[in-house]
Scaffold this active site. Structure first.
Site, PDB file in Angstrom:
ATOM      1  N   LEU A 160       0.820  -1.211   0.000  1.00  0.00           N
ATOM      2  CA  LEU A 160       0.000   0.000   0.000  1.00  0.00           C
ATOM      3  C   LEU A 160       0.851   1.257   0.000  1.00  0.00           C
ATOM      4  O   LEU A 160       0.420   2.299  -0.499  1.00  0.00           O
ATOM      5  CB  LEU A 160      -0.935   0.013   1.216  1.00  0.00           C
ATOM      6  CG  LEU A 160      -1.990  -1.091   1.288  1.00  0.00           C
ATOM      7  CD1 LEU A 160      -2.814  -0.938   2.565  1.00  0.00           C
ATOM      8  CD2 LEU A 160      -2.893  -1.043   0.072  1.00  0.00           C
ATOM      9  N   GLY A 161       2.042   1.189   0.582  1.00  0.00           N
ATOM     10  CA  GLY A 161       2.884   2.371   0.634  1.00  0.00           C
ATOM     11  C   GLY A 161       4.120   2.109   1.480  1.00  0.00           C
ATOM     12  O   GLY A 161       4.240   1.077   2.138  1.00  0.00           O
ATOM     13  N   GLY A 212       7.170   4.111   4.084  1.00  0.00           N
ATOM     14  CA  GLY A 212       7.551   5.276   4.866  1.00  0.00           C
ATOM     15  C   GLY A 212       8.964   5.124   5.368  1.00  0.00           C
ATOM     16  O   GLY A 212       9.682   4.179   5.010  1.00  0.00           O
ATOM     17  N   GLY A 213       9.369   6.061   6.217  1.00  0.00           N
ATOM     18  CA  GLY A 213      10.731   6.008   6.720  1.00  0.00           C
ATOM     19  C   GLY A 213      10.976   4.817   7.630  1.00  0.00           C
ATOM     20  O   GLY A 213      12.087   4.306   7.714  1.00  0.00           O
ATOM     21  N   MET A 214       9.923   4.348   8.321  1.00  0.00           N
ATOM     22  CA  MET A 214      10.090   3.257   9.283  1.00  0.00           C
ATOM     23  C   MET A 214       9.881   1.886   8.660  1.00  0.00           C
ATOM     24  O   MET A 214      10.475   0.911   9.113  1.00  0.00           O
ATOM     25  CB  MET A 214       9.111   3.424  10.443  1.00  0.00           C
ATOM     26  CG  MET A 214       9.305   4.685  11.261  1.00  0.00           C
ATOM     27  SD  MET A 214       8.336   4.622  12.789  1.00  0.00           S
ATOM     28  CE  MET A 214       6.699   4.279  12.164  1.00  0.00           C
ATOM     29  N   GLY A 215       9.031   1.788   7.665  1.00  0.00           N
ATOM     30  CA  GLY A 215       8.735   0.472   7.130  1.00  0.00           C
ATOM     31  C   GLY A 215       7.754   0.539   5.981  1.00  0.00           C
ATOM     32  O   GLY A 215       7.563   1.584   5.365  1.00  0.00           O
ATOM     33  N   VAL A 217       3.825  -0.562   4.431  1.00  0.00           N
ATOM     34  CA  VAL A 217       2.443  -0.881   4.760  1.00  0.00           C
ATOM     35  C   VAL A 217       1.890  -1.774   3.652  1.00  0.00           C
ATOM     36  O   VAL A 217       1.987  -1.449   2.467  1.00  0.00           O
ATOM     37  CB  VAL A 217       1.585   0.383   4.909  1.00  0.00           C
ATOM     38  CG1 VAL A 217       0.145   0.008   5.264  1.00  0.00           C
ATOM     39  CG2 VAL A 217       2.171   1.299   5.978  1.00  0.00           C
ATOM     40  N   LYS A 237       1.374  -2.853   8.915  1.00  0.00           N
ATOM     41  CA  LYS A 237       2.584  -2.038   8.917  1.00  0.00           C
ATOM     42  C   LYS A 237       3.732  -2.878   9.470  1.00  0.00           C
ATOM     43  O   LYS A 237       3.678  -3.335  10.614  1.00  0.00           O
ATOM     44  CB  LYS A 237       2.379  -0.789   9.771  1.00  0.00           C
ATOM     45  CG  LYS A 237       3.546   0.187   9.755  1.00  0.00           C
ATOM     46  CD  LYS A 237       3.168   1.442  10.533  1.00  0.00           C
ATOM     47  CE  LYS A 237       4.250   2.500  10.466  1.00  0.00           C
ATOM     48  NZ  LYS A 237       3.857   3.738  11.189  1.00  0.00           N
ATOM     49  N   ASP A 276       1.320  15.236  13.517  1.00  0.00           N
ATOM     50  CA  ASP A 276       1.740  15.151  12.112  1.00  0.00           C
ATOM     51  C   ASP A 276       0.523  15.057  11.191  1.00  0.00           C
ATOM     52  O   ASP A 276       0.492  14.269  10.258  1.00  0.00           O
ATOM     53  CB  ASP A 276       2.650  13.931  11.904  1.00  0.00           C
ATOM     54  CG  ASP A 276       3.419  14.010  10.582  1.00  0.00           C
ATOM     55  OD1 ASP A 276       3.626  15.133  10.069  1.00  0.00           O
ATOM     56  OD2 ASP A 276       3.804  12.952  10.053  1.00  0.00           O
TER      57      ASP A 276
END
Length: 505
Positions: free
Chosen positions: A239-240, A242-245, A247, A261, A355
């Site tokens: 799905l997408g 990010g900086g951490m991992g 999804v 996630k 955020d």
């Protein structure tokens, strides 16, 4: 002529006239209809369907017709588009009888004829198109159906008042050959770690899984090194990131869709990051509300750590703005209300999101949903990360976040104002540009409210309850038509991206 002859002739004439009048008196009332029988004067009676005896030249049959505006749904139609996409079209016709003499059998008896004509018009219009343009053609479909049905309706004594059309991606049900779309409102489920199945499912061989998502949807097939199973949840798509991992779109053992996630490997050994992720899970457990994504399951101490939330089919507000530009006033008011209600639930749990931005807001058919509590903290907490590191996204940071001031719920209110500016079509403000020039693109009813949300002094910003009071009435007035067709099409395409070929389990 003798009297006996005259009497005989009179008897013959009377007998003949009696037979003729008797034949004329027997009338057939159409089956399934109730008729009023009128006599010239004050007398009247109601007759049941079937053969009835009427007094010739005295009584007449008049059809009782309901001339109120009525609606009836046309049977759903499935259309295969040029690119082999499957579109389900639901149509409601709003009709009114205007000529009772032509409409002897009423609207319901003509429904099948109208339905066949409507289906033919829709097929001719949609089959030559690709899936996306077919989904976006709601207005054109409605106009075409009205035009096609008008002539037929006039011949039946019926007027077509309006046509409502809802084309959507046709998604098979779970257990019927492929993974179906689950309802957007999923039950929260257990907040504890789910039990592993008695017999672990085999992991499919590496390689991309599933067909590409429709154009305009960020879903992608799984990469060769992506996991296929996390905590008992089968992973289906990306799905997408990010900086951490990453999804993923996942499927639980009971068949519902979830967002999984999974934390990147390089963070697993970072003790500070582990604490941060554990805090994210704890925060997600506390937050509740209709306009947030509920936590379903989590394992912050796993290898790798992961958390599962309900899956909400729809694009992010960032994707909507990037593709569609400035949103119309009805859409803005619904987003303003939904996000404010989400903030009310978040703040009511003692949490500050920190955020809030368009990419953390999902636009679903049921309304906007606020997601991602990765840096959310309790309202009375101290700084989140190492000294010198900003927390949040540039362009949406409140002044107190930039200066190291106290973070409160007013910090989210500032970000809320910036979100509404972006949704109204405003790009990030260049240095030195007055905020008034950007606010000019918002509807008048939102302009002053958003301006107050962007006050430099947190104490001068409105409370979320006050924001809801200001936007509730305009949002309620547009609840039935808040999604413009292009945005609804984006939601439909995201739903289509959840249809995945069955995998070996």
């Amino acid at each position: 002529m003798s009297p006996d002859t005259l009497l005989m002739v009179a008897n013959v004439v009377c007998s003949t006239l009696t037979v003729v009048l008797a034949v004329m008196a027997v009338k057939s009332v159409p089956v399934g209809r109730v008729f009023l029988v009128h006599r010239f004067g004050r007398y009247h009676r109601t007759m049941e369907p079937g053969y009835r005896f009427l007094i010739p030249l005295v009584e007449k049959v008049a059809h009782r017709v309901d001339t109120r505006l009525r609606d009836f749904p046309v049977a759903p139609l499935s259309v295969t588009t040029r690119d082999r996409g499957r579109i389900r079209v639901e149509i409601s016709l709003y009709v009114q009888v205007v000529d009772p003499l032509k409409s002897v059998y009423g609207i319901d008896d003509h429904a099948r004829a109208l339905e066949r004509q409507a289906h033919q018009a829709v097929r001719v219009l949609l089959e030559p198109r690709d899936q996306e343009t077919a989904l976006a053609a709601r207005t054109e479909i409605g106009s075409t159906v009205v035009e096609e049905l008008t002539a037929l309706a006039e011949s039946l004594g019926i007027r077509i008042d309006r046509v409502l059309v809802n084309p959507s991606v046709e998604v098979p049900a779970v257990g019927q050959g492929s993974l179906g779309q689950q309802p957007a409102q999923l039950a929260a489920g257990s907040l504890g770690r789910s039990e592993q199945p008695a017999t672990p499912a085999p992991v499919p061989a590496p390689g991309p899984v599933g067909p590409p998502a429709p154009d305009g949807v960020g879903h992608r097939p799984l990469a060769g090194d992506d996991p296929r199973l996390i905590g008992g949840y089968q992973l289906l798509r990306r799905l997408g990131e990010g900086g951490m991992g990453t999804v993923f779109l996942g499927q639980s053992a009971d068949g519902r869709l979830v967002a999984v996630k999974v934390i990147r490997g390089q963070f697993v050994a970072d003790a500070m990051f582990r604490r941060r992720f554990t805090r994210e899970v704890e925060t997600a457990r506390r937050v509740s509300g209709e306009h947030t994504a509920a936590l379903v399951d989590a394992d912050p101490v796993g290898d790798p750590p992961w958390l599962v939330t309900e899956y909400i089919p729809g694009p992010s507000l960032h994707q909507v703005i990037s593709r569609q530009g400035a949103l119309p006033a009805p859409t803005l008011y619904m987003i303003a209300q939904g996000v404010a209600e989400a903030l009310q639930g978040i703040h009511g749990s003692g949490i500050v999101h920190r955020d809030l931005k368009p990419s953390n807001i999902i636009v679903s058919e049921a309304g906007p949903r606020v997601i991602d509590f990765g840096i959310a903290r309790a309202a009375d907490s101290s700084a989140l990360t190492r000294t010198g590191h900003l927390v949040g996204t540039p362009g949406f940071l409140a002044p107190e976040q930039l200066t190291g001031g106290t973070i409160t719920s007013a910090t989210d209110v500032y970000a809320y104002g910036m979100v509404m500016c972006h949704a109204g079509g405003v790009a990030p403000l260049p240095d030195g540009q007055p905020i008034e020039s950007a606010l000019g693109m918002l509807p008048t009813g939102l302009r002053d409210l958003v301006h107050s949300c962007l006050a430099p002094d947190p104490a001068a910003r409105p409370e979320v309850a006050h924001i809801l009071e200001r936007v509730a009435a305009p949002a309620a007035a547009t609840v039935d038509a808040w999604l413009p067709p292009p945005v609804r099409t984006m939601i439909d395409l995201h739903a289509a991206a959840t249809v995945v070929e069955p995998q070996a389990r």
